[in-house]
Design an enzyme around this catalytic site. Structure first.
Site, PDB file in Angstrom:
ATOM      1  N   LYS A 278       0.850  -1.190   0.000  1.00 27.57           N
ATOM      2  CA  LYS A 278       0.000   0.000   0.000  1.00 27.57           C
ATOM      3  C   LYS A 278       0.883   1.236   0.000  1.00 27.57           C
ATOM      4  O   LYS A 278       1.675   1.445   0.921  1.00 27.57           O
ATOM      5  CB  LYS A 278      -0.915  -0.011   1.220  1.00 27.57           C
ATOM      6  CG  LYS A 278      -1.776   1.241   1.311  1.00 27.57           C
ATOM      7  CD  LYS A 278      -2.811   1.147   2.409  1.00 27.57           C
ATOM      8  CE  LYS A 278      -3.574   2.456   2.533  1.00 27.57           C
ATOM      9  NZ  LYS A 278      -4.617   2.406   3.555  1.00 27.57           N
TER      10      LYS A 278
ATOM     11  N   LYS B 297      -2.231  -1.611  -3.807  1.00 31.48           N
ATOM     12  CA  LYS B 297      -3.101  -0.445  -3.760  1.00 31.48           C
ATOM     13  C   LYS B 297      -2.274   0.823  -3.831  1.00 31.48           C
ATOM     14  O   LYS B 297      -1.297   0.916  -3.090  1.00 31.48           O
ATOM     15  CB  LYS B 297      -3.887  -0.504  -2.445  1.00 31.48           C
ATOM     16  CG  LYS B 297      -4.711   0.721  -2.143  1.00 31.48           C
ATOM     17  CD  LYS B 297      -5.273   0.615  -0.759  1.00 31.48           C
ATOM     18  CE  LYS B 297      -5.989   1.911  -0.427  1.00 31.48           C
ATOM     19  NZ  LYS B 297      -6.482   1.943   0.913  1.00 31.48           N
TER      20      LYS B 297
HETATM   21  C1  PBG Z   1      -7.690   3.422   5.514  1.00 29.56           C
HETATM   22  C2  PBG Z   1      -7.939   3.334   4.070  1.00 29.56           C
HETATM   23  C3  PBG Z   1      -7.742   4.289   3.061  1.00 29.56           C
HETATM   24  C4  PBG Z   1      -8.239   3.730   1.889  1.00 29.56           C
HETATM   25  C5  PBG Z   1      -8.690   2.448   2.205  1.00 29.56           C
HETATM   26  N1  PBG Z   1      -8.464   2.212   3.548  1.00 29.56           N
HETATM   27  C6  PBG Z   1      -7.235   5.686   3.143  1.00 29.56           C
HETATM   28  C7  PBG Z   1      -5.837   5.939   3.513  1.00 29.56           C
HETATM   29  O1  PBG Z   1      -5.007   5.043   3.672  1.00 29.56           O
HETATM   30  O2  PBG Z   1      -5.548   7.124   3.708  1.00 29.56           O
HETATM   31  C8  PBG Z   1      -8.312   4.392   0.546  1.00 29.56           C
HETATM   32  C9  PBG Z   1      -9.337   3.844  -0.392  1.00 29.56           C
HETATM   33  C10 PBG Z   1      -9.648   4.709  -1.550  1.00 29.56           C
HETATM   34  O3  PBG Z   1      -8.998   5.743  -1.809  1.00 29.56           O
HETATM   35  O4  PBG Z   1     -10.597   4.358  -2.271  1.00 29.56           O
HETATM   36  N2  PBG Z   1      -6.375   3.428   5.920  1.00 29.56           N
END
Ligand code: PBG
Length: 322
Positions: free
Chosen positions: A195, A248
């Site tokens: 991520k 992601k």
């Molecule tokens: C929580 C989380 C996020 C997303 C999914 N889980 C935001 C982040 O990490 O700031 C993003 C999902 C999206 O942008 O569709 N940590």
């Protein structure tokens, strides 16, 4: 003209093109995100995410029935709690928003696969994905204890799969041992293994009210310049017991998707995140591109190596293309 190789022969008719098609996108590949909010009879469009709704728990039955009738088998649940505090306590409350949402979904659609996002940023008043230490830095090992409590509370509510998105070190091992110790040996872990710290999360943070109150997430989410680091992160999560891996965001990281797929043999999910959705949605809505671009983009993630795709277009794709 003596041309021996004529690749166009395989593109001559729709029938032949279908016969030689290498990638097929199906409804089984799609995971539909759900944003559960406190209150009653709430179904309000999220301003940063067109056609995506904040739904109160009582509205989830209708939502999952519609999704199931389209053939979609899996949902990813996010909670938007009414109260936040420094320790994110509402994240592991047995009657928290996600826990109630999961129970409602399972009651309405017992066969639906329910995945929960395990993180703290929606629940902490500072908006970071973990517990802060005295220097206002996210404390890795203390956060693991809280993530474990959250995951166990989700499993107890009936989640089939917990999906940690916090990016703390060692969270897969911590969650696995916590789940096992509490009798949830069959609850799977889908790790947001790879991520990146990304500006593509902007619309989600507006939707989930989860933007960090100060600083950014770069001490825990990955640096977008790195490829080898993705393989190290994935390897650790495999060792620690992840059942699924995830990359992601998806669209700007398809090279990483292919590499993770080629190097690990776990089912691989990608998250077509909010900024990617908003970008394409806007282009289609303003007539800059034809809506078939939505199918093309999603299919390209599968071609890159994804087995599963978390997408705000799941309903649209199921209704129009699959
Ligand atoms: C929580 C989380 C996020 C997303 C999914 N889980 C935001 C982040 O990490 O700031 C993003 C999902 C999206 O942008 O569709 N940590």
């Amino acid at each position: 003209m003596e041309l021996i190789n004529r690749p166009r022969r395989l593109r001559k008719t729709a029938a032949i093109r279908n016969m030689v098609r290498e990638t097929k996108l199906t409804v089984d590949d799609l995971i539909h995100p759900i944003f559960a909010v406190e209150g009653y009879e709430i179904k309000s469009e999220i301003s940063s995410l067109k056609d995506v709704y904040h739904l109160s728990v009582d509205m989830l039955e209708q939502e999952v029935n519609e999704i199931q009738n389209l053939g979609i088998n899996a949902v990813l649940v996010f909670g938007v709690p009414a109260k936040k505090d420094s320790m994110g306590t509402s994240a592991y409350d047995a009657d928290g928003i996600v826990q109630r949402a999961v129970r409602a979904i399972k009651a309405a659609a017992p066969d639906m696969c329910v995945i929960t996002d395990v993180c703290m940023c929606q629940y902490t008043d500072h908006g970071h994905c973990g517990i802060l230490n005295f220097d206002e830095v996210v404390d890795n090992d203390m956060t693991l204890e809280y993530l474990t409590k959250i995951a166990v509370s989700h499993a107890k509510a009936g989640a089939d799969i917990v999906a940690p998105s916090d990016m703390m070190d060692g969270r897969i091992a911590a969650l696995r041992s916590g789940l096992d110790a509490n009798g949830y040996k069959d609850t799977s872990i889908m790790s947001y293994a790879v991520k990146y710290a990304s500006s593509f999360y902007g619309p989600f943070r507006a939707a989930a009210d989860s933007a960090p109150g100060f600083g950014d997430r770069k001490t825990y989410q990955m640096d977008s310049h790195n490829r080898e680091e993705a393989l190290r992160e994935a390897a650790l999560d495999v060792e620690e017991g992840a059942d699924f891996l995830m990359v992601k965001p998806a669209l700007s990281y398809l090279d990483v998707v292919r590499e993770v797929k080629d190097n690990f043999n776990l089912p691989l999910a990608v998250y077509n995140v909010s900024g990617e959705y908003a970008m394409i949605r806007n282009a289609v809505d303003t007539g800059i591109m034809d809506e078939s671009v939505i199918y093309e983009m999603t299919m390209s993630m599968k071609r890159a190596g994804a087995d599963l795709i978390i997408t705000y277009f799941a309903r649209f794709l199921a209704e129009n293309y699959l």
